[in-house]
Design a protein around this motif. Structure first.
Motif, short mmCIF file in Angstrom:
data_model
loop_
_atom_site.label_atom_id
_atom_site.label_comp_id
_atom_site.label_asym_id
_atom_site.label_seq_id
_atom_site.Cartn_x
_atom_site.Cartn_y
_atom_site.Cartn_z
N THR A 1 75.17 -27.40 -31.90
CA THR A 1 74.67 -27.28 -33.37
C THR A 1 73.87 -28.65 -33.30
O THR A 1 73.21 -28.87 -34.53
CB THR A 1 75.31 -27.12 -34.51
OG1 THR A 1 76.43 -28.17 -34.61
CG2 THR A 1 76.31 -25.63 -34.44
N PHE A 2 73.90 -29.54 -32.53
CA PHE A 2 73.63 -30.77 -32.86
C PHE A 2 72.69 -31.27 -31.42
O PHE A 2 72.19 -32.45 -31.46
CB PHE A 2 74.54 -31.73 -33.19
CG PHE A 2 74.27 -32.97 -33.89
CD1 PHE A 2 73.89 -33.01 -35.18
CD2 PHE A 2 74.04 -34.46 -33.30
CE1 PHE A 2 73.30 -34.10 -36.06
CE2 PHE A 2 73.56 -35.46 -34.12
CZ PHE A 2 73.25 -35.12 -35.63
N TYR B 1 68.18 -34.76 -34.20
CA TYR B 1 68.38 -34.90 -35.61
C TYR B 1 68.16 -36.37 -35.93
O TYR B 1 68.60 -36.65 -37.06
CB TYR B 1 69.93 -34.34 -36.19
CG TYR B 1 69.83 -32.83 -36.51
CD1 TYR B 1 69.35 -32.51 -37.59
CD2 TYR B 1 70.39 -32.21 -35.69
CE1 TYR B 1 69.26 -31.19 -37.84
CE2 TYR B 1 70.45 -30.90 -35.90
CZ TYR B 1 69.85 -30.41 -37.21
OH TYR B 1 70.04 -28.90 -37.25
N ASP C 1 66.04 -38.42 -36.85
CA ASP C 1 65.28 -38.65 -38.15
C ASP C 1 66.16 -38.47 -39.59
O ASP C 1 65.80 -39.02 -40.59
CB ASP C 1 63.79 -38.04 -38.31
CG ASP C 1 62.76 -38.39 -37.14
OD1 ASP C 1 63.01 -39.55 -36.57
OD2 ASP C 1 61.83 -37.70 -36.90
N LEU C 2 67.13 -37.51 -39.13
CA LEU C 2 67.74 -37.02 -40.46
C LEU C 2 69.12 -37.42 -40.77
O LEU C 2 69.72 -37.20 -41.96
CB LEU C 2 67.57 -35.47 -40.52
CG LEU C 2 66.12 -34.82 -40.32
CD1 LEU C 2 66.08 -33.53 -40.04
CD2 LEU C 2 65.30 -35.08 -41.97
N THR D 1 77.36 -24.64 -37.94
CA THR D 1 76.09 -23.86 -38.43
C THR D 1 75.62 -24.51 -39.62
O THR D 1 74.60 -24.59 -39.95
CB THR D 1 76.80 -22.62 -38.69
OG1 THR D 1 77.16 -22.08 -37.57
CG2 THR D 1 75.54 -21.40 -39.35
N PHE E 1 72.63 -26.69 -39.85
CA PHE E 1 71.08 -25.85 -39.65
C PHE E 1 70.45 -26.04 -41.21
O PHE E 1 69.22 -26.26 -41.23
CB PHE E 1 71.09 -24.59 -39.07
CG PHE E 1 71.72 -24.56 -37.82
CD1 PHE E 1 71.44 -25.74 -36.91
CD2 PHE E 1 72.03 -23.39 -37.18
CE1 PHE E 1 72.07 -25.80 -35.52
CE2 PHE E 1 72.56 -23.39 -35.86
CZ PHE E 1 72.36 -24.35 -35.08
N SER E 2 71.22 -25.67 -41.95
CA SER E 2 70.49 -25.51 -43.51
C SER E 2 70.77 -26.82 -44.03
O SER E 2 69.73 -27.24 -44.91
CB SER E 2 71.31 -24.36 -44.18
OG SER E 2 72.60 -24.82 -44.66
N ASN E 3 71.79 -27.65 -43.81
CA ASN E 3 71.78 -28.97 -44.52
C ASN E 3 72.19 -29.94 -43.25
O ASN E 3 73.30 -30.13 -43.21
CB ASN E 3 72.75 -29.23 -45.50
CG ASN E 3 72.91 -30.56 -46.16
OD1 ASN E 3 72.34 -31.29 -45.84
ND2 ASN E 3 74.19 -30.70 -46.89
N PRO E 4 71.13 -30.81 -42.78
CA PRO E 4 71.56 -31.60 -41.50
C PRO E 4 72.38 -32.67 -42.04
O PRO E 4 73.11 -33.35 -41.19
CB PRO E 4 70.09 -32.17 -41.39
CG PRO E 4 69.15 -31.23 -41.59
CD PRO E 4 69.76 -30.50 -43.14
N ARG E 5 72.50 -33.00 -43.19
CA ARG E 5 73.21 -34.06 -43.63
C ARG E 5 74.81 -33.73 -44.13
O ARG E 5 75.54 -34.46 -44.79
CB ARG E 5 72.59 -34.89 -44.77
CG ARG E 5 71.32 -35.45 -44.38
CD ARG E 5 70.73 -36.66 -45.30
NE ARG E 5 71.43 -37.54 -45.81
CZ ARG E 5 71.63 -38.69 -44.89
NH1 ARG E 5 70.83 -38.87 -43.89
NH2 ARG E 5 72.22 -39.71 -45.65
N VAL F 1 72.41 -18.42 -44.50
CA VAL F 1 72.77 -19.74 -43.97
C VAL F 1 71.72 -20.45 -43.22
O VAL F 1 71.89 -21.48 -42.89
CB VAL F 1 73.96 -19.25 -42.94
CG1 VAL F 1 75.12 -18.81 -43.85
CG2 VAL F 1 73.66 -18.58 -41.83
N ARG G 1 67.57 -21.77 -42.81
CA ARG G 1 66.23 -22.10 -43.57
C ARG G 1 65.29 -21.18 -43.07
O ARG G 1 65.47 -20.38 -42.08
CB ARG G 1 66.03 -23.52 -43.16
CG ARG G 1 66.84 -24.55 -43.90
CD ARG G 1 66.38 -25.90 -43.55
NE ARG G 1 67.13 -27.05 -44.22
CZ ARG G 1 66.69 -27.55 -45.26
NH1 ARG G 1 65.63 -27.54 -45.73
NH2 ARG G 1 67.62 -28.55 -45.88
N ALA H 1 67.47 -28.62 -31.94
CA ALA H 1 68.90 -28.77 -31.51
C ALA H 1 69.54 -27.49 -31.08
O ALA H 1 70.41 -27.50 -30.22
CB ALA H 1 69.85 -29.19 -32.76
#
Lengths: 317, 266
Positions: free
Chosen positions: A37-38, A44, A46-47, A280, A283-287, B50, B52, B225
């Protein structure tokens, strides 16, 4: 005036200690990002500041490049997603050459997930990564439902599991984490086998086999027909299995499966996980993982806990 | 640089049928997005969704970016209900933009349905005005014609049911254009369903025209990713490579794409 007040409060209250130890891998905090996922590290950049993560678990690496499965490879289902990526990766040589320079300098613990089609392939990847420098630990992927050979075949058969862990153990001095499949009758029994075979930790769970159908075309919604379910839908399943594994063996357990909030991570710690990995939800919240780190610090402080040891395995039954 | 920005909804209006325009106040993304790049929008209030949702940026105006979208599923239904002043989390700008147009070529924009939205910034950026070919199932799917015209582009329309313009496909318009102007040095920019992209690619390769295609694939992370949105291409050396639509794309040169089956006579 408020600043002085804040300073006094800070002086009177020690910052909680978030550091943890996973079978010899020291981590600044117990929140990692999960394999697959990473990406391979820099995607990732930049984020997410990687040096604020407890660790990065790199996507599964094999001896030779792997093309993965045919698209579509992903389908969203309620509270989760089913993937059939199929462990696409550029192979260990390319990975070491192109991605390890970034990972060596990223300021956090680097764990590389590895997989093979045979025990020999697992061994060779482990050896190559042991020589590469900058890898803090290996996670043996014995649980991917998306490839025909290897993967879950090793993780669901007790005899093969013992054999692959024993042989990889003999091939590397790096800390060895075994990622277990949830698709077994007794996760505790497999965790014990990992312990006996010389693993340093186990991580669980991988995805659950799953499938979705387009009712208009009556075709599977994934190119590979079926895939693995991840996301919040599987979190309670993972909590139960982490709890069983921590009771069955003395190995440190990394809780993986549907962590998308501080509460999800806390559940894993309370049932005994020494670290968690966010998958998972990134994906919707990288942080998401970073927000959990901040939330965990506040939770410990707010509950008067000095460190992770005061939280891990404190389930009241 | 990829940003994760909380954007205020300035407007979210229907523009006919299932089509809508979402206007988002944005500093970082609107200030740096290039033609053909996309953004990834988190669906608010719905933790069960889940992933975007990826959208091309239609245009940037007055410190806002505009997303032209069609309500097609659960995520876009929630977006359609999102009111003014709501806050949306947006990742972007993502992917590689269309390259600058060849100043010596006559640009032709080929759009299927709301693929037109992804080409509007190309139309703005091209020094040379050319032809926009808009295709869709029916008149309601022909979008932004007057907007392209007011930028100085010539617009031609085809609908499959014949309710507007030529009865046929957008590639019929393309065939007619090529036939009408033999010897013209064209460059194609296309966005639409994959079958349409394939048909444009086939014509481009037959005529030796450079064609830039914008792909839409089911995406997970949007940043490269998860490796969900892959496409097979050939690199300079002719080697087959599996690349990410979200990172190496969404724009690919037609000649580099490996099509899954022989395009045949479409």
């Amino acid at each position: 005036m408020t600043e002085i007040g804040a300073e006094r409060r800070a002086a009177g209250r020690k910052e909680p200690d978030l550091s943890t130890d996973i079978g010899g891998i020291r981590m600044k905090n117990p929140v990692m990002v999960a394999s697959g996922t990473f990406g391979f590290g820099p995607e990732y950049a930049d984020l997410v500041e990687p040096d604020r993560l407890g660790g990065v678990i790199v996507k599964g690496i094999s001896l030779d490049p792997a093309a993965g499965n045919e698209p579509p490879r992903l389908v969203e289902v309620p509270c989760g997603l089913i993937n059939s990526i199929g462990l696409q990766n550029p192979g260990v040589e390319y990975f070491v050459r192109e991605y390890m320079p970034f990972l060596r300098d990223c300021g956090t613990t680097v764990i590389v997930n590895i997989w093979g089609r045979s025990i020999e392939e697992y061994r060779l990847v482990a050896i190559r990564l042991s020589e590469a420098g900058g890898v803090d630990g290996l996670e043996l992927n014995l649980s991917c439902p998306n490839i025909r050979e290897g993967g879950a075949a090793f993780g669901t058969d007790a005899r093969l599991l013992r054999q692959v862990v024993t042989e990889v153990r003999a091939s590397t001095d790096l800390p060895l984490i075994v990622k277990l499949s949830p698709n077994v009758p007794d996760i505790g029994e497999l965790a014990v086998i990992c312990e006996q075979a010389g693993a340093d930790a186990v991580s669980l769970i991988n995805t659950l086999p799953a499938m979705a159908v387009d009712v208009e075309t009556r075709r599977p919604r994934l190119g590979n027909i079926s895939g693995g379910l991840s996301g919040p839908a599987i979190h309670p399943v993972a909590v139960k299995m982490v709890w069983e594994a921590t009771r069955a063996c003395a190995l440190p357990v990394i809780g993986v499966g549907g962590v998308s909030s501080l509460a999800d991570a806390l559940e894993f710690f309370i049932v005994g996980a020494r670290a968690v990995a966010v998958g998972t939800a990134t994906f919707s919240n990288p942080r998401c993982a970073l927000e959990i780190v901040d939330g965990l610090r506040e939770y410990l402080a707010g509950h008067g806990l000095a460190g992770m040891d005061d939280l891990i395995g404190t389930l009241e039954t | 640089m990829i940003y994760m920005e909380t954007c205020r909804v300035e407007d979210n209006r229907g523009v006919g049928g299932e089509y809508r325009i979402l206007v988002l106040r944005s500093e970082q993304i609107a200030g740096s997005v290039l033609p053909g790049q996309f953004v990834h929008v988190r669906i608010p209030r719905r933790n069960d969704l889940v992933l975007r949702r990826p959208f091309s940026v239609f245009r940037v105006r007055n410190g806002c970016m505009e997303i032209f979208y069609k309500v097609v599923g659960a995520g876009t239904r929630v977006l359609a209900e999102t009111r003014r002043h709501a806050a949306l989390s947006v990742l972007g700008p993502l992917g590689r933009a269309f390259p600058d147009a060849d100043p010596d070529a006559e640009p032709v924009l080929v759009a299927g349905g709301y693929g037109a939205a992804a080409l509007y910034m190309v139309a703005e950026a091209c020094r040379r005005r050319g032809t926009v070919l808009l295709g869709g199932a029916s008149a309601g799917d022909i979008l932004l014609g007057t907007e392209f015209e007011s930028l100085g582009w010539r617009v031609e329309v085809a609908t499959e049911d014949g309710s507007l313009g030529l009865k046929g496909r957008v590639t019929d318009l393309l065939d007619a254009l090529i036939a009408r102007r033999p010897g013209e040095h064209f460059e194609f920019f296309a966005c639409g369903p994959e079958g349409m992209l394939r048909a444009v690619a086939r014509r481009a390769m037959q005529k030796g025209v450079r064609a830039w295609l914008s792909f839409d694939r089911r995406m997970g992370c949007g940043v490269g990713a998860c490796l969900a949105c892959v496409l097979d291409v050939r690199d300079e050396g002719g080697r087959r490579r599996r690349v990410r639509v979200c990172r190496e794309g969404p724009v690919f040169e037609a000649g580099t794409v490996v099509w899954e089956e022989d395009p045949g006579n479409d």
